[in-house]
Design an enzyme around this catalytic site. Structure first.
Site, mmCIF file in Angstrom:
data_model
loop_
_atom_site.group_PDB
_atom_site.id
_atom_site.type_symbol
_atom_site.label_atom_id
_atom_site.label_comp_id
_atom_site.label_asym_id
_atom_site.label_seq_id
_atom_site.Cartn_x
_atom_site.Cartn_y
_atom_site.Cartn_z
ATOM 1 N N GLU A 286 0.894 -1.227 0.006
ATOM 2 C CA GLU A 286 0.015 -0.080 0.056
ATOM 3 C C GLU A 286 0.844 1.325 -0.081
ATOM 4 O O GLU A 286 0.527 2.266 -0.675
ATOM 5 C CB GLU A 286 -0.722 0.051 0.989
ATOM 6 C CG GLU A 286 -2.097 0.713 0.987
ATOM 7 C CD GLU A 286 -3.348 0.508 2.015
ATOM 8 O OE1 GLU A 286 -3.348 -0.696 2.521
ATOM 9 O OE2 GLU A 286 -4.079 1.291 2.437
ATOM 10 N N LYS A 371 -14.510 -9.700 9.562
ATOM 11 C CA LYS A 371 -13.488 -10.477 9.126
ATOM 12 C C LYS A 371 -14.231 -11.812 8.874
ATOM 13 O O LYS A 371 -13.689 -12.622 7.733
ATOM 14 C CB LYS A 371 -12.345 -10.480 9.932
ATOM 15 C CG LYS A 371 -11.435 -9.301 10.042
ATOM 16 C CD LYS A 371 -10.660 -9.147 9.025
ATOM 17 C CE LYS A 371 -9.681 -7.775 9.204
ATOM 18 N NZ LYS A 371 -9.083 -7.335 7.663
ATOM 19 N N GLU A 379 -13.682 -13.614 -4.272
ATOM 20 C CA GLU A 379 -12.294 -13.244 -4.772
ATOM 21 C C GLU A 379 -11.189 -13.679 -3.983
ATOM 22 O O GLU A 379 -9.993 -13.455 -4.394
ATOM 23 C CB GLU A 379 -12.247 -11.532 -5.011
ATOM 24 C CG GLU A 379 -12.621 -10.737 -3.985
ATOM 25 C CD GLU A 379 -14.088 -10.320 -3.561
ATOM 26 O OE1 GLU A 379 -14.837 -11.097 -3.900
ATOM 27 O OE2 GLU A 379 -14.255 -9.113 -3.214
#
Lengths: 587, 592
Positions: A286, A371, A379
């Site tokens: 990131e 979660k 995906e």
């Protein structure tokens, strides 16, 4: 500030004007019981509908009893909290609640943690008077990947409604129907999975009874552990270690990392790894993505999308996909640490250990309910096999430890296995609001400026305020950062961005108050903001004491790139560690 | 000459609109359209004898008129001056015809202030309202008085809220006027929800301008420029008439900018309810108008401080507003001379039940229940014996023969164990079962409770279950104690007025008719013969032929007897299904 003098149960109390009887009584050491009252001082939200009528007290001279939580003290007021009239009324009210409540305390997931149960215990209720076959307000059960709704147990306190609408601004829950059969449900009584619910789990965190509970995966994990053909790997989120101790009597803010690791090993997990490892990995991916966008922007690229938004919070991703489907190119494409871990574990690690993918079970311990939903998103599966098989909460881990007959307090501290157990201080602070962006800043600074970062602590990014902004000096270039926690604040920021009001380069959003430490799967704090602050302090302390505090300096991460991934944003990294978003996600 | 035809909902349901048509046809046929007009008015109040047609100026009061009578009325009365005596009201005692309503027992003790224009003017014609001093009060207030002075006059009059709580109106206006805000609101509570109540409906259908004028005066007094009428959607005629009146008032500049050339501007709009009794509670009403779920909230803060959109809001009932213009027209001294010391003015009641003269009445406070029931109401129907009178709807209590001399006012009714409420008054006779009555009101409450607070949501349901158990003959004495405790606690702890008053029917019947409860519970008997499950079936041995049909059809084999010998029902086994009673061809089975 005007002071009010009053008498409660013959005790003199002095309080500032505007104080309610309930608060004044607390000050005087008088605990008037309540049920629907919920105070979230860290969110400036006081939920006092005055609807349960448990906290009623007598004020001589007044026609009726009054709710202590919603009645302001006046000068010279006399309050009787345990007169016979008040006690009789309170007992009758609680009996009425019990008369319309399932009697399965012994097997209810909230047993031991239920406020209604506690009221019955404290008040010594021994009989529930109602006619044979008395009507019960029942409702169909509603399940989802993350939480279960058993509205038979709802006491109409409306705390979930307040949290969902006022704080999270998700709007998945409100009261429907009328009278005896009124219930809290999604609009038009949809299934939860068809509603805008993001599975943030804050409703579960505030529900006083067993009406809203987390999905329990404990026995899936036990079966996996018992299966000799399975190689079971566990990862634990940073926020878990700062709160797990509360389930074993430790004061809030005690970091129990060592004992937690020992307990997991004792339970029989084949490898005890750390989500923090994957957090460092997330920063690599990131952070590189952030820098790439910023650099292109600073070089005059008008097409590049800024700000970049963090995407490790699945409830936030859900919220985003539902409410801002026109801005799906704004968030980082990096997966969350949980998912990055699973992807690497079932490829790189499995190969290293000589374990076949289909024989590996990845379990994650999370402070979070979303979660549970995230790990079953399509995906994040390879040919139907999820990268992360089961996500369990901090509370479920505590149960597992107890089921394993482990005496937590006497465990000797142990360390995580390597390589996927090596982490830096930057990874630990993922657990608090502002932590992800601070971790990203530590790495981005050095990569962008080429200089060494002397002061690693970015205090301007820390704190409990709902929306925070800071400009960090990257050796002359100012990078503007925005931070929001709770989805209501996220909405404010996003609405502003959509209107083009802000010039942020990067934004961090966490759905839960305080960040992950306040997640729906953590030990229940019931609005005690001191607990949240203590957990936050524990996280920053652990970061401070780590030898390595910047993600890009994690030797195992460096090794992983060398051995396997190549470099951040490489093709392999993209395939395993990045994702894309959908407008109006299927749940 | 004018033929006033009652256009209230009750008479419309009896084809009064067709009467109007037929009258017009006949007038045309007899070429009398210049001499006589037909006017549709609001409710006359004498609903028992409707449809009503009143001829002006001779004040002939025709009752129970049918459309086919129209021709005779025109041909005989209008054309030839001969009254149609078969349509005149007949006094039941004197057995004489009464032509003018002011001589009727029903009307003599009434005093129509709130209903002053109902049955007199055409509610869809603002000119007729103005012709009867309509909007003169508003003119006086807006041009001659300051808000403080106007409020003072309302205070002096002693007017108290007519919606049920009886809060002093002038004081409420004063409190609201004292709060500063950029916007304030005047709200009219037209959600009239008590079953069987139609006081507000009649005022809105018969004299909507009185409300508009009063709300505008209120706006001037408290500093509001916007008015909202929250009206239940089940009142389409009232909605229609109110909207016509608003439109006409706007045309005349009586609503809008700079009313009567002053700096004061005021306008109003309608908001509709959606079928919830609880939305008659002011904070639930406000929530409903704001688009939220119609649930009450804790008070304080009161709407005067923080109401609609969190702004200072004055909420008053329709009937309260209807009284306001008169206070200014005739002066507060005139108004306060009517009624009792603490309850000034008049009250509109919807008189119903086992009474001869069912209808809408308006009486000065202080009149006794006896006067209302026996003089105005004409006594108990079919010569039965009076048992109880229920005032205040589901929020009120049942009073007995011992209370008949109680004067009607806020405090006396409360002291007697009931309350004024919004004006429902239901008379009961010996054939009414008081336990069933309490159960009926609780069924209504359980249906309408919003569900927010525990005591009302669950408590009322539990009380109802106990009453159902009792009326099915399965109650015991412990149930009565439990019922009483529940009632007190619900009354003491409920969040809003609905829950706080819902136990009243139970408590007042337990207090005044305890022996009936005991009979239901201990003896398993319902003396009023209303509770079917407690009906006692016995075979009269003198009549029974021993045909055995009953015994053969009894589902529980409770009947024994030899062929051609009188049969016998075993009460221990009998389940009160009533099949034997239905099958018996000789009327040999008694039910009690």
């Amino acid at each position: 500030m005007e002071t009010i003098k009053l008498t409660i149960d013959n005790r003199h109390v002095e309080v500032p004007k505007g104080t309610t009887i309930l608060q004044a009584a607390k000050q005087a050491g008088i605990n008037i019981p309540s049920l629907c009252y919920m105070n979230l001082p860290h969110l400036a939200q006081e939920h006092k509908p005055g609807s349960c009528r448990v906290c009623v007290v007598e004020i001589p001279g007044r026609k009726n009893l009054v709710p202590a939580c919603a009645t302001e003290c006046t000068d010279g007021m006399t309050v009787l909290s345990h007169s016979l009239r008040a006690i009789n009324a309170r007992r009758t009210v609680v009996e009425l609640l019990l008369s319309d409540h399932p009697k399965d305390c012994l097997i209810c997931p909230s047993s031991g943690n239920c406020e209604l149960q506690q009221l019955s215990i404290t008040m010594g209720i021994r009989e529930i008077k109602s006619v044979e076959n008395a009507a019960m307000s029942t409702y169909r059960k509603d399940a989802s990947p993350a939480l279960n709704r058993n509205m038979d147990k709802c006491v109409m306190c409306r705390s979930c409604e307040t949290v969902c609408n006022e704080i999270q601004t998700v709007g998945a829950l409100s009261a429907v129907n009328r009278g005896f059969m009124s219930v809290v449900a999604p609009a038009f009584e949809q299934e939860l999975t068809d509603s805008p619910c993001t599975f943030c789990g804050q409703c579960v965190a505030v529900c006083p009874t067993g009406a809203l509970t987390a999905v329990d995966n404990t026995f899936h994990v036990i079966r996996a552990l018992a299966d000799p053909n399975k190689f079971v790997v566990v990862q634990t989120a940073p926020a878990v270690r700062a709160a797990l101790g509360e389930e074993f009597g430790y004061p809030p803010g005690t970091s129990v990392t060592g004992k937690m690791t020992a307990a997991l090993r004792s339970l029989g997990f084949d490898k005890v790894f750390d989500t923090d490892f994957a957090a460092d990995l997330t920063i690599m991916e990131e952070g590189t993505e952030l820098l790439d966008r910023i650099t292109r922007y600073l070089n005059g690229d008008k097409e590049v999308r800024l700000p970049i938004l963090t995407s490790c919070c699945p409830a936030w991703v859900n919220f985003f996909e539902t409410n801002y489907p026109d801005m799906l190119d704004v968030p980082s494409t990096a997966r969350s640490p949980q998912q990055m871990f699973g992807a690497i574990a079932k490829t790189y690690m499995a190969e290293k250990l000589g374990v076949k993918r289909e024989d590996m079970v990845v379990v994650s311990v999370m402070p979070c309910l979303a979660k549970k939903y995230e790990c079953q998103r399509d995906e994040f599966k390879v040919d139907g096999d999820p990268d992360v098989d089961y996500a369990i909460t901090t509370r479920e881990l505590a149960h597992l430890i107890k089921i394993g007959n482990i005496d937590f307090k006497t465990l000797k501290e142990e360390d995580f296995d390597r390589p996927m157990g090596e982490s830096t201080g930057a990874a630990v602070i993922f657990g608090v609001t502002g932590g992800v962006i601070e971790a990203a800043t530590r790495t981005a600074y050095e990569l962008f400026t080429g200089k060494k970062l002397e002061k690693v602590d970015f205090h301007e990014l820390r704190g409990m305020e709902g929306i925070r902004t800071a400009s960090v000096n990257f050796n002359g270039t100012y990078i503007h950062i925005g931070i929001a926690h709770t989805l209501g604040n996220a909405r404010k920021l996003l609405d502003g961005i959509r209107k083009g009001m802000y010039n942020f380069h990067a934004i961090e959003i966490m759905a839960c108050p305080g960040g992950c430490i306040g997640g729906g799967g953590q030990p229940l704090h019931r609005g005690n903001s001191i607990v949240l602050k203590a957990r936050m302090d524990a996280i920053y302390k652990e970061d401070f004491n780590k030898p390595i505090r910047k993600s890009h300096e994690n030797p195992e991460i460096i090794q992983l790139y060398e051995d396997f991934l190549g470099k951040p944003l490489s093709e392999k990294s993209h395939k395993l560690l990045h994702t894309h978003y959908f407008s109006h996600p299927k749940k | 000459m004018q033929l006033l035809v009652c256009g209230g909902t009750g008479c419309r349901a009896s084809a009064s609109a067709t009467i109007v048509e037929k009258l017009n046809e006949s007038l045309k046929a007899h070429q009398l359209t210049e001499e006589a007009q037909v006017v549709i008015t609001g409710c006359f109040g004498f609903c028992e004898k409707g449809p009503i047609v009143k001829v002006i100026p001779d004040n002939t009061f025709y009752t129970q008129v049918k459309p086919e009578d129209a021709e005779e009325i025109v041909a005989e009365h209008i054309l030839k001056g001969r009254k149609v005596s078969r349509l005149l009201y007949e006094d039941p005692e004197k057995k004489e015809h009464v032509e003018d309503s002011k001589h009727m027992g029903f009307y003599q003790k009434q005093m129509r202030i709130a209903l002053r224009n109902c049955g007199v003017i055409d509610p869809e014609n603002i000119d007729e309202y103005i012709a009867r001093d309509g909007y003169s009060a508003l003119a006086q207030v807006v041009t001659d008085l300051t808000p403080e002075q106007a409020i003072d006059l309302v205070k002096q009059s002693g007017l108290r809220g007519r919606g049920g709580a009886g809060f002093p109106t002038g004081l409420k206006w004063e409190i609201t006027s004292r709060f500063t805000s950029d916007q304030k609101y005047v709200v009219c509570n037209a959600d009239e929800g008590d079953p069987g109540a139609f006081m507000d409906r009649s005022i809105l259908e018969g004299d909507p301008n009185s409300i508009i004028e009063a709300m505008t005066i209120c706006g001037y007094c408290i500093g509001a420029t916007k008015g909202l009428v929250y009206i239940r959607a089940e009142y389409p005629l009232a909605i229609k008439r109110l909207q016509i009146a608003i439109n006409q008032a706007r045309e005349y500049g009586l609503l809008g900018e700079n009313i009567f050339g002053s700096k004061f501007s005021f306008d109003m709009e309608l908001r509709y309810g959606a079928g919830a009794f609880v939305c008659g509670e002011e904070t639930a009403l406000i929530a409903s108008m704001e688009g939220k779920r119609g649930e009450p909230r804790v008070k304080p803060p009161f709407p005067a401080e923080s109401g609609y959109m969190n702004k200072p809001t004055n909420v008053n009932n329709v009937e309260t507003f209807a009284n306001v213009p008169v206070i200014f027209l005739k002066g507060p001294e005139w108004y306060s001379a009517i009624g009792t010391e603490k309850s000034k003015g008049t009250k509109v009641f919807a008189l119903a039940g086992k009474i001869n003269n069912v209808g809408l009445i308006e009486v000065p406070m202080g009149i006794t229940l006896r006067e209302i029931i026996y003089e105005i109401g004409g006594g108990i129907k079919n010569g039965k014996k009076f048992k109880a009178v229920q005032t205040g709807g589901p929020s009120g209590g049942c009073l007995t023969e011992a209370h008949l001399d109680t004067p009607i006012d806020f405090d006396s009714l409360l002291a007697a164990g009931s309350m004024m409420g919004s004006g429902g008054m239901i008379v009961m006779d010996e054939d009414d079962c008081m336990v069933s009555i309490a159960k009926f009101y609780l069924e209504f409450i359980v249906e309408e409770s919003c569900g927010k607070c525990t005591p009302c949501r669950i408590g009322n349901k539990r009380m109802l279950e106990i009453l159902e158990k009792i009326t099915l003959g399965k109650g015991n004495m412990e149930d009565l104690d439990h019922l009483r405790n529940l009632a007190y606690v619900i009354k003491d702890t409920s969040l809003c007025g609905l829950g706080q008053s819902s136990p009243n029917p139970v408590l007042s019947t337990l207090e005044n008719f305890y022996d009936e409860y005991v009979a239901h519970v201990k003896d398993k008997r319902c003396f009023a013969k209303k509770c079917k499950a407690l009906a006692r079936y016995t075979i009269n041995p003198d009549v029974c032929t021993g045909c055995t049909i009953c015994a053969r059809n009894c589902p529980v084999e409770a009947i024994t007897g030899e062929k051609r010998e009188p049969h016998f029902i075993n009460q221990e086994i009998c389940i009160h299904c009533g099949v034997c009673y239905q099958k018996c061809k000789f009327n040999a089975i008694n039910v009690e």
